[in-house]
Design an enzyme around this catalytic site. Structure first.
Site, PDB file in Angstrom:
ATOM      1  N   ARG A  68       0.858  -1.185   0.000  1.00 31.60           N
ATOM      2  CA  ARG A  68       0.000   0.000   0.000  1.00 31.60           C
ATOM      3  C   ARG A  68       0.892   1.232   0.000  1.00 31.60           C
ATOM      4  O   ARG A  68       1.503   1.580   1.015  1.00 31.60           O
ATOM      5  CB  ARG A  68      -0.925  -0.005   1.222  1.00 31.60           C
ATOM      6  CG  ARG A  68      -1.950  -1.139   1.212  1.00 31.60           C
ATOM      7  CD  ARG A  68      -2.836  -1.086  -0.011  1.00 31.60           C
ATOM      8  NE  ARG A  68      -3.933  -2.064   0.029  1.00 31.60           N
ATOM      9  CZ  ARG A  68      -4.811  -2.211  -0.955  1.00 31.60           C
ATOM     10  NH1 ARG A  68      -4.715  -1.464  -2.057  1.00 31.60           N
ATOM     11  NH2 ARG A  68      -5.771  -3.114  -0.866  1.00 31.60           N
ATOM     12  N   ALA A  80     -10.806  -7.471  -0.755  1.00 32.05           N
ATOM     13  CA  ALA A  80     -11.659  -6.281  -0.808  1.00 32.05           C
ATOM     14  C   ALA A  80     -11.517  -5.619  -2.170  1.00 32.05           C
ATOM     15  O   ALA A  80     -10.560  -5.870  -2.907  1.00 32.05           O
ATOM     16  CB  ALA A  80     -11.286  -5.301   0.303  1.00 32.05           C
ATOM     17  N   GLU A  97     -14.594 -10.251  -5.837  1.00 33.04           N
ATOM     18  CA  GLU A  97     -13.299  -9.972  -5.229  1.00 33.04           C
ATOM     19  C   GLU A  97     -12.685 -11.221  -4.603  1.00 33.04           C
ATOM     20  O   GLU A  97     -11.478 -11.442  -4.691  1.00 33.04           O
ATOM     21  CB  GLU A  97     -13.429  -8.867  -4.178  1.00 33.04           C
ATOM     22  CG  GLU A  97     -13.783  -7.500  -4.739  1.00 33.04           C
ATOM     23  CD  GLU A  97     -12.756  -6.979  -5.726  1.00 33.04           C
ATOM     24  OE1 GLU A  97     -11.552  -7.320  -5.592  1.00 33.04           O
ATOM     25  OE2 GLU A  97     -13.142  -6.231  -6.643  1.00 33.04           O
ATOM     26  N   GLU A 101      -9.090 -12.325  -6.081  1.00 33.39           N
ATOM     27  CA  GLU A 101      -7.910 -12.184  -5.229  1.00 33.39           C
ATOM     28  C   GLU A 101      -7.474 -13.491  -4.581  1.00 33.39           C
ATOM     29  O   GLU A 101      -6.307 -13.613  -4.178  1.00 33.39           O
ATOM     30  CB  GLU A 101      -8.166 -11.123  -4.154  1.00 33.39           C
ATOM     31  CG  GLU A 101      -8.383  -9.730  -4.726  1.00 33.39           C
ATOM     32  CD  GLU A 101      -8.379  -8.638  -3.670  1.00 33.39           C
ATOM     33  OE1 GLU A 101      -8.398  -8.971  -2.472  1.00 33.39           O
ATOM     34  OE2 GLU A 101      -8.353  -7.457  -4.060  1.00 33.39           O
ATOM     35  N   GLU A 148      -1.282  -6.076  -7.036  1.00 32.82           N
ATOM     36  CA  GLU A 148      -1.870  -7.381  -6.775  1.00 32.82           C
ATOM     37  C   GLU A 148      -0.998  -8.527  -7.301  1.00 32.82           C
ATOM     38  O   GLU A 148      -1.116  -9.656  -6.832  1.00 32.82           O
ATOM     39  CB  GLU A 148      -3.272  -7.448  -7.388  1.00 32.82           C
ATOM     40  CG  GLU A 148      -4.270  -6.518  -6.712  1.00 32.82           C
ATOM     41  CD  GLU A 148      -5.655  -6.635  -7.301  1.00 32.82           C
ATOM     42  OE1 GLU A 148      -5.793  -7.298  -8.357  1.00 32.82           O
ATOM     43  OE2 GLU A 148      -6.591  -6.059  -6.730  1.00 32.82           O
TER      44      GLU A 148
END
Length: 208
Positions: A68, A80, A97, A101, A148
C-alpha cells in the site's frame, strides 16, 4: 436512548471538484454551520467498497498481503475491492473480489458490518461480509496486475489474528473491524443472527 446514526444534510452554498481521478475525486463544499457561518470542507468522493472475511472449516481467516503505497507498507488484509459500477449489488462485488484475489468461492454469506472508513475526510462506506463454506473456485485464476501481482496469501486462526490486532501488528481497517466483529458476534447472539447478505445498505443503495 437509541444509539443509531441518523441521516442529516446541512445546507451547501456551493460545491466544486478541484480534482477528478480515475476512481475517486476531491470535492470542496461551502457548508452552512448551525451558527450561520460558512466553512469550506474538502473531502474525497469514493464509490464505496466491499470486503470479505472468509472463514474456512478450521476457523482460519483467508488473508492477502499487499503493498500500500500511501503508508509505505505491505499490509495483511482480507479480500476487498471497489464498487466499480454505480448501484452494483455489493454481494456480487464481494463474490467477485474473493474469486479474483483468492480464487475461492463460498456457500454461506452474511453481512458482518458496515463502516465509514474516514468520515471526517472521505465518504467511503465499506460493507464487510462474512463468507463461510469455502472451496476453490472453478475455472482459471484471474490474472492480477500492479500491486496485486505481488500479493502473498495465508490462512490464519481467528484467535491469532485477535492477538495481532490488539498487539498492533496488523492495521488494515477491514481486517481489524472484521475480525473483532466476528468475535463480538460469536460472544453475542451468534453469527446466525447476522444480517442476510442482501440486507439494505442506505449508504450505498443497490438493487438485489
Amino acid at each position: 436512548m437509541t444509539i443509531k446514526d441518523t441521516p442529516e444534510a446541512w445546507e451547501i452554498r456551493s460545491t466544486e471538484d478541484p480534482f477528478v481521478g480515475n476512481k475517486t475525486s476531491v470535492r470542496t463544499d461551502e457548508v452552512v454551520m448551525p451558527d450561520g457561518s460558512v466553512v469550506r470542507r474538502d473531502y474525497q468522493v469514493h464509490p464505496g467498497s466491499v470486503a470479505v472475511l472468509a472463514l474456512d472449516d478450521e476457523d482460519r481467516v483467508l488473508l492477502i498481503k499487499q503493498y500500500r503505497h500511501p503508508v509505505r507498507q505491505k499490509l495483511w488484509e482480507i479480500p476487498a475491492g471497489l464498487l466499480d459500477v454505480p448501484g452494483e449489488n455489493p454481494l456480487h462485488a464481494a463474490q467477485r473480489e474473493l474469486y479474483e484475489e483468492a480464487h475461492v468461492k463460498a456457500e454461506d454469506w452474511r453481512v458482518l458490518t458496515d463502516v465509514y472508513t474516514t468520515p471526517g475526510g472521505c465518504d467511503e462506506s465499506v460493507r464487510i461480509f462474512l463468507a463461510q463454506g469455502l472451496s476453490e473456485a472453478d475455472g482459471q485464476r484471474f490474472e492480477v496486475e500492479d500491486e496485486e501481482a505481488d500479493m502473498e496469501h495465508a490462512r490464519v486462526p481467528v484467535d491469532q489474528l485477535v492477538r495481532a490486532v490488539l498487539g498492533g501488528d496488523v492495521h488494515n481497517n477491514c481486517l481489524v473491524v472484521g475480525v473483532l466483529s466476528l468475535v463480538a458476534a460469536r460472544s453475542g447472539d451468534g453469527v446466525e443472527s447476522l444480517r442476510p447478505a442482501q440486507a439494505p445498505w442506505p449508504a450505498r443503495p443497490f438493487e438485489a
